[in-house]
Every structure is written in C-alpha cells, then in structure tokens.
Design a protein around this motif. Structure first.
Motif, PDB file in Angstrom:
ATOM      1  N   ARG A 128      40.027  46.909  46.557  1.00  0.00           N
ATOM      2  CA  ARG A 128      40.231  48.072  45.685  1.00  0.00           C
ATOM      3  C   ARG A 128      41.513  47.931  44.864  1.00  0.00           C
ATOM      4  NH1 ARG A 128      41.001  52.870  48.235  1.00  0.00           N
ATOM      5  NH2 ARG A 128      41.132  51.984  50.310  1.00  0.00           N
ATOM      6  N   ALA A 129      42.568  47.400  45.502  1.00  0.00           N
ATOM      7  CA  ALA A 129      43.847  47.215  44.781  1.00  0.00           C
ATOM      8  C   ALA A 129      43.682  46.168  43.680  1.00  0.00           C
ATOM      9  CB  ALA A 129      44.949  46.807  45.758  1.00  0.00           C
ATOM     10  N   ALA A 130      42.931  45.105  43.978  1.00  0.00           N
ATOM     11  CA  ALA A 130      42.720  44.043  42.982  1.00  0.00           C
ATOM     12  C   ALA A 130      41.967  44.606  41.777  1.00  0.00           C
ATOM     13  CB  ALA A 130      41.953  42.886  43.611  1.00  0.00           C
ATOM     14  N   LYS A 131      40.972  45.439  42.036  1.00  0.00           N
ATOM     15  CA  LYS A 131      40.206  46.055  40.938  1.00  0.00           C
ATOM     16  C   LYS A 131      41.111  46.980  40.116  1.00  0.00           C
ATOM     17  CE  LYS A 131      35.485  46.666  41.137  1.00  0.00           C
ATOM     18  NZ  LYS A 131      35.312  45.694  40.133  1.00  0.00           N
ATOM     19  N   ALA A 132      41.945  47.747  40.827  1.00  0.00           N
ATOM     20  CA  ALA A 132      42.866  48.658  40.130  1.00  0.00           C
ATOM     21  C   ALA A 132      43.839  47.858  39.254  1.00  0.00           C
ATOM     22  CB  ALA A 132      43.640  49.502  41.138  1.00  0.00           C
ATOM     23  N   ALA A 133      44.346  46.740  39.780  1.00  0.00           N
ATOM     24  CA  ALA A 133      45.283  45.912  39.003  1.00  0.00           C
ATOM     25  C   ALA A 133      44.598  45.391  37.740  1.00  0.00           C
ATOM     26  CB  ALA A 133      45.804  44.754  39.865  1.00  0.00           C
ATOM     27  N   ALA A 134      43.351  44.929  37.891  1.00  0.00           N
ATOM     28  CA  ALA A 134      42.622  44.401  36.725  1.00  0.00           C
ATOM     29  C   ALA A 134      42.392  45.494  35.674  1.00  0.00           C
ATOM     30  CB  ALA A 134      41.292  43.790  37.174  1.00  0.00           C
ATOM     31  N   GLY A 135      42.343  46.756  36.130  1.00  0.00           N
ATOM     32  CA  GLY A 135      42.172  47.874  35.200  1.00  0.00           C
ATOM     33  C   GLY A 135      43.433  48.232  34.438  1.00  0.00           C
ATOM     34  N   GLU A 136      44.573  47.670  34.851  1.00  0.00           N
ATOM     35  CA  GLU A 136      45.851  48.032  34.211  1.00  0.00           C
ATOM     36  C   GLU A 136      46.274  47.057  33.114  1.00  0.00           C
ATOM     37  OE1 GLU A 136      49.030  49.612  36.875  1.00  0.00           O
ATOM     38  OE2 GLU A 136      47.614  49.117  38.452  1.00  0.00           O
ATOM     39  N   ILE A 137      45.507  45.998  32.915  1.00  0.00           N
ATOM     40  CA  ILE A 137      45.942  44.955  31.980  1.00  0.00           C
ATOM     41  C   ILE A 137      45.332  45.171  30.588  1.00  0.00           C
ATOM     42  CG2 ILE A 137      46.253  43.320  33.880  1.00  0.00           C
ATOM     43  CD1 ILE A 137      43.664  41.963  33.075  1.00  0.00           C
ATOM     44  N   SER A 138      45.919  44.506  29.594  1.00  0.00           N
ATOM     45  CA  SER A 138      45.356  44.563  28.233  1.00  0.00           C
ATOM     46  C   SER A 138      45.316  43.134  27.684  1.00  0.00           C
ATOM     47  CB  SER A 138      46.220  45.462  27.344  1.00  0.00           C
ATOM     48  OG  SER A 138      47.598  45.130  27.501  1.00  0.00           O
TER      49      SER A 138
END
Ligand SMILES: Cc1cc2nc3c(=O)[nH]c(=O)nc-3n(C[C@H](O)[C@H](O)[C@H](O)COP(=O)(O)OP(=O)(O)OC[C@H]3O[C@@H](n4cnc5c(N)ncnc54)[C@H](O)[C@@H]3O)c2cc1C
Length: 293
Positions: A253-263
């Motif tokens: 879940r943390a890995a998915k959240a991190a991937a959601g924070e990038i541009s």
C-alpha cells in the motif's frame, strides 16, 4: 571534432582557501569548477555557459574529507565519490552512502565527481542526493559579504527549486553537507535503475529509511529521484507507514501511495508509465529489505 564551450572565459583562478574562493565568486561573474564531470559537458553543449571567470576549487584542502564528531557526519563539498567508497568509518556509520557510491558511474568518473558537485548540479537524478535526503541532511553555504565570510545552513529538502535550480545565490559556495548519525536500529537503503547497473544516470532512484522495532515502523522517510522536477519525499506514503505494523500488505500500500505522489515525464531514458511502475517496485522492495531483510 573540436567542441567549443559556450560562454566566454577571460579569467581562471585556483584559490587554496575558502575565503579566497568566496572573494573570487563575490561579484557573481564566476563559474565554480569542482570535478568538472557535469560542468564541462554542460558548458560544451550550451546548457550552462561559463560566466566569464572560472574558479577551480579543487586545491582547497579544507573542503575535502569526511568526519564524524559529536554524533554528526560532516562531508566536505570536494569529497569525491571514490573518497566515500574508501571511507571505512563512514561506511560503518552510514552504509547507504557506500552502497550509493558503488552504483555511481565508473571508476574514472568517481575519482573526479564530488558530492558538492552532485548536489549543486541539482539534477532530479543526482544519486548521492537521494540517501542524503533520507538522512535529513543540511548543506553549508559560504559567501563573501565585502568584509568577511558569511555562512548559512539550508535543509537539503529546501535546497532544490527545479531541474538545475537551487536556492543558492550567485557568489555562494557550498562548503559541506552534514546530518545526524542514524540511531541504532535505523536502517537506510538505496536503489537505482538505468539500462546498465552502474555507469548510468538513474531512470528512477529511491531511498527508504526507517526503524523497525517489534514489528512497528517509525522515523519513516521515502525519497524518490528522477520522477519529478526535483528529488522528492513521498510524504503520504511515509504517513501511512509511520507507527504502523510492518506487513507485506502495508509495504504494497505504501509503494502504491508513493507511486501516486510522483510527476514523471516521458524522455529518452524511459516512459512516465515505466517510471511509475519502477517507483512502486523499488519502494516495495526497499521496505521489505529494511523491515524484513
Ligand atoms: C559518464 C558519466 C556518468 C555519470 N554517472 C552518474 C551517476 O551514476 N550518478 C550521478 O548522480 N551522476 C552521474 N554523473 C554526473 C556527475 O558525475 C555528478 O553529478 C558529479 O557528482 C558532479 O560533480 P563534479 O564535482 O564533477 O561537479 P562539477 O561538474 O564540477 O559541477 C557541477 C555543478 O555544480 C557547481 N558546483 C560544484 N561544486 C560546487 C560547490 N562546492 N559550490 C557551488 N557550486 C558548485 C558547478 O559550478 C556546476 O554548476 C555522470 C556523469 C558522467 C559524465
């Protein structure tokens, strides 16, 4: 083929003290040369034209070397990637710096490339920056105010303002980077990807830092490189993990959240899709390594 550098150079100086260098930079009409592994290429291709005076700082002995005193690590700006690889005390106290240096370019580049140059070049893909952000490092800047040296400290996280851009004012010299020695049990890991294992500018890089005690994670920091205009902290993923029980599900879940924070962007090295995928894979693997490895 002869490559002609952009910008004009009418003066070359090689100071031997920080004060001499700060005075030489004071009018803002000078370019700083450390290892030259970024600057010389960028001057040749027109990205960073020379400013008129070249100030070669490599003879300033007080800028080179790393020391651990009073629970803090201080690394001089001129310390090379090879110096970091060979520094036994540093490797013991902060293994992630050697781990990162070991993935950095080739021996020839490592011998010239400095930590100060890696930070000041302000590439979102600068490798040494990523673990330094996970260690919550700060940089020391020096300048000449007309009568004496003026110094200030800036948190590394606040240093970068865009690709190749920083809060450093013209005339300032980066003298060192420092951070607290990680407490016992606090682990930091780094991962990077490029078409080759080393010798390559990162397509994506990541660092994960945490203390995992009795199955609970604290002091969590997740740093991502080459996926935004500057290296970034993945704050929502950090918040998800802070104080939580470390399980495989939490890592995912943390890995998915991190991937959601990038541009991320599409460029010659990778597509934005691939960078997003790699970010998620790296963060999950790093969490599993630190918490269960
Ligand atoms: C073949 C090749 C492979 C590479 N591989 C990698 C890699 O794997 N990972 C990676 O991160 N990078 C890589 N790089 C990029 C480069 O080597 C690094 O960014 C290096 O750390 C830059 O340090 P330098 O001392 O050579 O900086 P320089 O080129 O001398 O300077 C870079 C910039 O910072 C400024 N500067 C330097 N020091 C200071 C200071 N103390 N105060 C103020 N301004 C300063 C300069 O004016 C210039 O604008 C590679 C480069 C090449 C050519």
């Amino acid at each position: 083929m002869q490559v002609k550098p952009s910008g004009t150079l009418d003066e070359y100086l090689a100071p031997v003290t920080i004060e001499e260098a700060a005075r030489a930079l004071a009018d803002g009409r000078a370019s700083v040369l450390a290892g030259g592994t970024d600057l010389m290429l960028q001057a040749a291709n027109g990205r960073t034209p020379y400013r008129g005076r070249l100030v070669n700082i490599r003879r300033i002995a007080e800028l080179r070397g790393a020391a651990i005193t009073g629970g803090r690590v201080r690394i001089g700006a001129l310390t090379t990637v090879t110096d970091i690889l060979n520094h036994a005390e540093l490797a013991k106290a902060v293994p992630v710096l050697r781990q990162t240096a070991d993935k950095f370019a080739s021996n020839q580049i490592r011998n010239m490339a400095t930590i100060g140059g890696n930070i000041c070049n302000a590439s979102p893909a600068g490798d040494m920056i990523i673990p330094l952000l996970a260690l919550e490092a700060e940089v020391e800047l020096a300048s000449w105010d007309g009568a004496k040296i003026r110094t200030r400290e800036v948190a590394l996280e606040k240093f970068f303002t865009g690709p190749g851009r920083t809060v450093m004012e013209r005339g300032e010299l980066l003298t060192a980077v420092s951070f607290a020695v990680p407490e016992a049990g606090h682990r930091v890991r780094f991962a990077k990807s490029g078409p080759r294992p080393a010798l390559e500018i990162s397509t994506v890089s990541a660092a994960f830092a945490a203390t995992c005690k009795d199955g609970v994670t604290t002091n969590v920091r997740i740093v991502l490189g080459a996926v935004a205009p500057t290296p970034i902290r993945a704050r929502s993923a950090e918040a998800l993990m802070e104080g939580a029980e470390c399980s495989g599900d939490l890592a995912a879940r943390a890995a998915k959240a991190a991937a959601g924070e990038i541009s991320p962007i599409d460029d010659v090295r990778a597509s934005a899709w691939y960078r997003t995928h790699l970010t998620e894979v790296f963060v999950r693997r790093l969490i599993e390594d630190v918490c269960h490895g």
